[in-house]
Motif scaffolding. Structure first.
Motif, mmCIF file in Angstrom:
data_model
loop_
_atom_site.group_PDB
_atom_site.id
_atom_site.type_symbol
_atom_site.label_atom_id
_atom_site.label_comp_id
_atom_site.label_asym_id
_atom_site.label_seq_id
_atom_site.Cartn_x
_atom_site.Cartn_y
_atom_site.Cartn_z
ATOM 1 N N GLU A 159 40.306 28.265 63.623
ATOM 2 C CA GLU A 159 40.469 27.384 62.457
ATOM 3 C C GLU A 159 40.085 28.185 61.016
ATOM 4 N N LYS A 219 39.476 25.343 54.695
ATOM 5 C CA LYS A 219 37.951 25.549 54.091
ATOM 6 C C LYS A 219 37.785 23.710 53.677
ATOM 7 N N ASN A 233 34.349 28.273 57.229
ATOM 8 C CA ASN A 233 35.152 27.075 56.909
ATOM 9 C C ASN A 233 34.583 26.335 55.832
#
Length: 206
Positions: A125, A128, A150
């Protein structure tokens, strides 16, 4: 469903409709794909929906907030939170395709527009987010290593961006590395049902 209204009495009629639909949808899907233990499906609202909503007691996400549900399984805590905060965006990820299928079908059936399930490992992944949430997926230090990348630098809420996890039992060992920063909340302080004893909400700013 009454337990949800007991602690969140100001829900809109659309939110109530969406929460009410969850029982039959999860019962139906659970017969095809086992995402909730068979003996636990009768306790869906207390053990899964309300438990997920402990996060809503810790922080009221402002409109525009983005949240990543890491290891969502069949959609917890992401789906209950997406109903509670319709003006926020939720990405739900899990490495198991069958579980993501259930989360996707449930979200579509209740008309959730702000919830986006996707089969993906956390390591892959790249988005953000203001917050990463999860329910007892892995030890906190391991989770932090994966999701630190993230966390967005843009702040939208009074609570600084970070990780919010729901855990049961003794959390001392996994919170020790962060003891100056971490906040541990007792879920039983918000919800008085016996089941919430020994349940914790852990917040770590990142």
């Amino acid at each position: 469903m009454q337990q949800i209204l007991k602690y969140f009495p100001n829900l809109a009629s659309e939110q109530i409709r969406q929460y009410e639909m969850l029982q039959s949808l999860y019962e139906d899907w659970n017969q095809k794909i086992n995402v909730i233990s068979r003996k636990d499906i009768d306790n869906l609202y207390e053990h899964h929906v309300l438990h997920s909503l402990a996060i809503a007691k810790a922080v009221s996400f402002r409109p525009g907030t983005s949240i990543l549900d890491f290891g969502t399984g069949g959609g917890f805590p992401g789906i209950p939170l997406a109903i509670m905060f319709p003006e926020c965006q939720f990405k739900l990820i899990d490495g198991t395709g069958k579980k993501i299928r259930v989360a996707t079908e449930v979200a579509q059936a209740i008309g959730l527009k702000n919830c986006h399930p996707e089969q993906r490992r956390g390591e892959d992944e790249r988005g953000k987010y203001n917050y990463v949430v999860s329910r007892a997926v892995m030890p906190l230090p391991d989770l932090v290593k994966i999701v630190r990348k993230n966390i967005s630098s843009k702040q939208l809420n009074a609570l600084p961006n970070g990780v919010i996890v729901l855990k049961g039992g003794d959390v001392q060992a996994e919170t020790n590395p962060f003891k100056k920063l971490v906040e541990i909340n007792d879920v039983h302080a918000w919800f008085d049902e016996e089941w919430f004893k020994e349940k914790h909400l852990i917040y770590l700013p990142l």
